[in-house]
Design a protein around this motif. Structure first.
Motif, PDB file in Angstrom:
ATOM      1  N   VAL A  36      10.707   9.514 102.752  1.00 24.70           N
ATOM      2  CA  VAL A  36      10.708   8.256 102.315  1.00 24.70           C
ATOM      3  C   VAL A  36      12.105   7.667 102.203  1.00 24.70           C
ATOM      4  CG1 VAL A  36      10.042   6.601 100.346  1.00 24.70           C
ATOM      5  CG2 VAL A  36       8.527   8.956 100.686  1.00 24.70           C
ATOM      6  N   GLU A  37      13.170   8.173 101.642  1.00 19.84           N
ATOM      7  CA  GLU A  37      14.428   7.461 101.591  1.00 19.84           C
ATOM      8  C   GLU A  37      15.346   7.996 103.340  1.00 19.84           C
ATOM      9  OE1 GLU A  37      16.027   5.888  98.707  1.00 19.84           O
ATOM     10  OE2 GLU A  37      13.834   5.662  98.777  1.00 19.84           O
ATOM     11  N   LYS A  38      14.430   8.677 103.699  1.00 25.93           N
ATOM     12  CA  LYS A  38      15.141   8.920 105.212  1.00 25.93           C
ATOM     13  C   LYS A  38      16.646   9.344 104.993  1.00 25.93           C
ATOM     14  CE  LYS A  38      11.833   6.211 107.883  1.00 25.93           C
ATOM     15  NZ  LYS A  38      10.927   6.800 106.997  1.00 25.93           N
ATOM     16  N   ARG A  39      16.976  10.429 103.967  1.00 29.85           N
ATOM     17  CA  ARG A  39      18.218  10.766 103.850  1.00 29.85           C
ATOM     18  C   ARG A  39      18.276  12.296 104.256  1.00 29.85           C
ATOM     19  NH1 ARG A  39      20.845   6.219 101.524  1.00 29.85           N
ATOM     20  NH2 ARG A  39      19.178   4.914 100.504  1.00 29.85           N
ATOM     21  N   SER A  40      19.643  12.899 104.523  1.00 29.16           N
ATOM     22  CA  SER A  40      19.727  14.125 104.879  1.00 29.16           C
ATOM     23  C   SER A  40      19.859  14.912 103.573  1.00 29.16           C
ATOM     24  CB  SER A  40      20.934  14.439 105.682  1.00 29.16           C
ATOM     25  OG  SER A  40      22.154  14.163 105.141  1.00 29.16           O
ATOM     26  N   LEU A  41      19.267  16.151 103.722  1.00 33.89           N
ATOM     27  CA  LEU A  41      19.581  17.123 102.325  1.00 33.89           C
ATOM     28  C   LEU A  41      20.976  17.376 101.992  1.00 33.89           C
ATOM     29  CD1 LEU A  41      16.608  19.502 102.794  1.00 33.89           C
ATOM     30  CD2 LEU A  41      16.701  17.213 101.444  1.00 33.89           C
ATOM     31  N   SER A  42      21.755  17.172 103.291  1.00 35.55           N
ATOM     32  CA  SER A  42      22.996  17.458 102.897  1.00 35.55           C
ATOM     33  C   SER A  42      23.821  16.455 102.212  1.00 35.55           C
ATOM     34  CB  SER A  42      23.913  17.643 104.248  1.00 35.55           C
ATOM     35  OG  SER A  42      23.796  16.506 105.068  1.00 35.55           O
ATOM     36  N   SER A  43      23.176  15.258 102.057  1.00 40.07           N
ATOM     37  CA  SER A  43      23.651  14.427 101.039  1.00 40.07           C
ATOM     38  C   SER A  43      23.547  14.536  99.861  1.00 40.07           C
ATOM     39  CB  SER A  43      23.102  12.873 101.528  1.00 40.07           C
ATOM     40  OG  SER A  43      21.751  12.973 101.140  1.00 40.07           O
ATOM     41  N   LEU A  44      22.680  15.475  99.414  1.00 47.61           N
ATOM     42  CA  LEU A  44      22.661  15.850  98.110  1.00 47.61           C
ATOM     43  C   LEU A  44      23.242  17.151  97.665  1.00 47.61           C
ATOM     44  CD1 LEU A  44      18.716  15.541  97.402  1.00 47.61           C
ATOM     45  CD2 LEU A  44      20.307  14.237  96.350  1.00 47.61           C
ATOM     46  N   PHE A  45      23.285  17.786  98.509  1.00 48.59           N
ATOM     47  CA  PHE A  45      23.939  19.449  98.372  1.00 48.59           C
ATOM     48  C   PHE A  45      25.381  19.350  98.986  1.00 48.59           C
ATOM     49  CE2 PHE A  45      19.418  19.837  97.674  1.00 48.59           C
ATOM     50  CZ  PHE A  45      19.602  20.402  96.254  1.00 48.59           C
ATOM     51  N   ASP A  46      26.258  18.510  98.971  1.00 44.86           N
ATOM     52  CA  ASP A  46      27.452  18.480  99.594  1.00 44.86           C
ATOM     53  C   ASP A  46      28.235  19.391  98.812  1.00 44.86           C
ATOM     54  OD1 ASP A  46      29.994  17.923 100.594  1.00 44.86           O
ATOM     55  OD2 ASP A  46      29.506  15.832 100.832  1.00 44.86           O
ATOM     56  N   ASP A  47      28.868  20.412  99.444  1.00 51.97           N
ATOM     57  CA  ASP A  47      29.852  21.401  98.926  1.00 51.97           C
ATOM     58  C   ASP A  47      31.313  21.161  98.849  1.00 51.97           C
ATOM     59  OD1 ASP A  47      30.418  21.752 101.510  1.00 51.97           O
ATOM     60  OD2 ASP A  47      29.974  23.780 101.840  1.00 51.97           O
ATOM     61  N   HIS A  48      31.790  19.664  99.052  1.00 50.06           N
ATOM     62  CA  HIS A  48      33.080  19.419  99.205  1.00 50.06           C
ATOM     63  C   HIS A  48      33.680  19.673  97.711  1.00 50.06           C
ATOM     64  CE1 HIS A  48      31.504  15.888  97.360  1.00 50.06           C
ATOM     65  NE2 HIS A  48      32.751  15.201  97.099  1.00 50.06           N
ATOM     66  N   TYR A  49      34.893  20.000  97.564  1.00 49.53           N
ATOM     67  CA  TYR A  49      35.717  20.384  96.274  1.00 49.53           C
ATOM     68  C   TYR A  49      35.065  21.412  95.422  1.00 49.53           C
ATOM     69  CZ  TYR A  49      36.637  15.291  97.366  1.00 49.53           C
ATOM     70  OH  TYR A  49      37.142  14.128  97.913  1.00 49.53           O
ATOM     71  N   LEU A  50      34.429  22.287  96.146  1.00 46.42           N
ATOM     72  CA  LEU A  50      33.925  23.465  95.589  1.00 46.42           C
ATOM     73  C   LEU A  50      34.935  24.484  95.356  1.00 46.42           C
ATOM     74  CD1 LEU A  50      31.226  24.180  94.045  1.00 46.42           C
ATOM     75  CD2 LEU A  50      30.585  25.407  96.577  1.00 46.42           C
ATOM     76  N   GLU A  51      35.399  25.013  94.345  1.00 38.89           N
ATOM     77  CA  GLU A  51      36.462  25.952  94.173  1.00 38.89           C
ATOM     78  C   GLU A  51      35.698  26.948  92.863  1.00 38.89           C
ATOM     79  OE1 GLU A  51      40.784  24.364  94.740  1.00 38.89           O
ATOM     80  OE2 GLU A  51      40.118  24.695  92.687  1.00 38.89           O
ATOM     81  N   ILE A  52      35.922  28.135  93.267  1.00 37.11           N
ATOM     82  CA  ILE A  52      35.607  29.156  92.362  1.00 37.11           C
ATOM     83  C   ILE A  52      36.011  28.765  90.742  1.00 37.11           C
ATOM     84  CG2 ILE A  52      37.360  30.922  92.854  1.00 37.11           C
ATOM     85  CD1 ILE A  52      33.605  31.199  91.506  1.00 37.11           C
ATOM     86  N   THR A  53      37.270  28.429  90.890  1.00 39.72           N
ATOM     87  CA  THR A  53      37.906  28.313  89.445  1.00 39.72           C
ATOM     88  C   THR A  53      37.253  27.076  88.868  1.00 39.72           C
ATOM     89  OG1 THR A  53      39.625  27.109  90.773  1.00 39.72           O
ATOM     90  CG2 THR A  53      40.389  29.471  90.103  1.00 39.72           C
TER      91      THR A  53
END
Length: 316
Positions: free
Chosen positions: A93-110
């Protein structure tokens, strides 16, 4: 730092409000399908007897298989209502990619571990609000509402206690999946990943988007004697998402909140600890204030670290 208003826009021929109602429609459809599928999967537990299954759902303690059936139905409802159907809405419906939701930028274990500490320290500080909210007198607002809210609270409390009565590690693991993992993913996808961004776009104000989404997040649980602490918890998840732009952080925060509670309940049931996390009494005021200061300090460092990662990424 990426702002959420830069990643959500309503379709030219459709308003944001229309998108919100379409999302609600998809969620309702998913919940219906999930409940039907869950009941169909549960039928063999009652020898394919609809009447026995219906009786078990009305009075869960009357049947030894009702807990399994309720967990199956709840898992299917979460999966279809808050994960699959919203993702279908987002994609088709929104015609958006799932990656726009589950972006992993700035992901650090700390930072992931820090989010866990933030949630635990916030739980201690929030206990003051929990005790205050539990003792609110809604009869001054409406006697009928107070009666309904009290009955609903007691009903859900009994159901929660029944579903979280774990007798083994295997039962705890099932509980973690159904009560912690699936709701953490689904509710954060809906309320932060989609809802918060939509309300931010609608109001042109990120803080308004955060608090509106947090209000709805608390409201849909229909537990008004726990409304305000859950409202604040939703806002905490919202700011973690807004500052980071990464949905995995609030998902993990949500999981820690639910999962930590379940683990502590299991340890209490096994007499491994004297701490009962279901108790509504708050921690001492000094402890709550110290926990609040720790929460604020950790949030400050979290936001600062995200800003540093953003600047580093921009320079590359």
């Amino acid at each position: 730092m990426r702002k959420e208003s830069e990643v959500y826009y309503a379709e030219p021929k459709r308003s944001v409000i229309a998108s919100v109602f379409l999302l609600i429609g998809f969620i309702m459809l998913g919940l219906i399908l999930g409940n039907i599928l869950g009941m169909l999967i549960s039928l063999p537990l009652f020898d394919a007897d609809y009447q026995s299954m219906a009786s078990a759902f009305l009075d869960p303690t009357s049947s030894p298989n009702s807990r399994k059936a309720l967990l199956i139905v709840q898992a299917c409802s979460s999966l279809f209502g808050f994960i699959l159907s919203p993702l279908v809405f987002w994609k088709l419906v929104e015609k958006r990619s799932l990656s726009s939701l589950f972006d992993d930028h700035y992901l650090e274990i700390t930072l992931v571990l820090m989010v866990g500490l933030i949630v635990i320290s916030f739980m201690l500080a929030n206990s003051i609000v929990i005790e205050w909210n539990m003792n609110l007198d809604f009869s001054q607002f409406s006697g009928a509402f107070e009666e309904w809210a009290s009955a609903k609270e007691e009903q859900l409390k009994e159901l929660t206690e029944y579903l979280t009565r774990f007798e083994s590690i295997a039962g705890l693991l099932v509980g973690l999946i159904v009560i912690a993992v699936l709701p953490a993913i689904g509710e954060e996808v809906v309320f932060r990943g989609m809802g918060q961004r939509m309300f931010q776009s609608l109001t042109k104000n990120p803080h308004a988007g955060i608090w509106i989404a947090a209000f709805l997040f608390s409201f849909i649980h229909l537990q008004f004697y726990g409304f305000f602490p859950r409202f604040l918890l939703g806002a905490l998840f919202g700011y973690i998402y807004y500052w980071s732009g990464n949905l995995w952080y609030p998902i993990f925060a949500h999981f820690v909140n639910n999962g930590f509670t379940l683990i502590m309940l299991y340890l209490y049931q096994q007499d491994a600890t004297d701490l009962n996390v279901e108790a509504t009494e708050s921690v001492p005021i000094v402890t709550a204030l110290l926990a609040l200061l720790v929460t604020i300090g950790l949030l400050y460092y979290f936001r600062k670290r995200i800003s540093q990662l953003s600047l580093t990424q921009d320079e590359q």
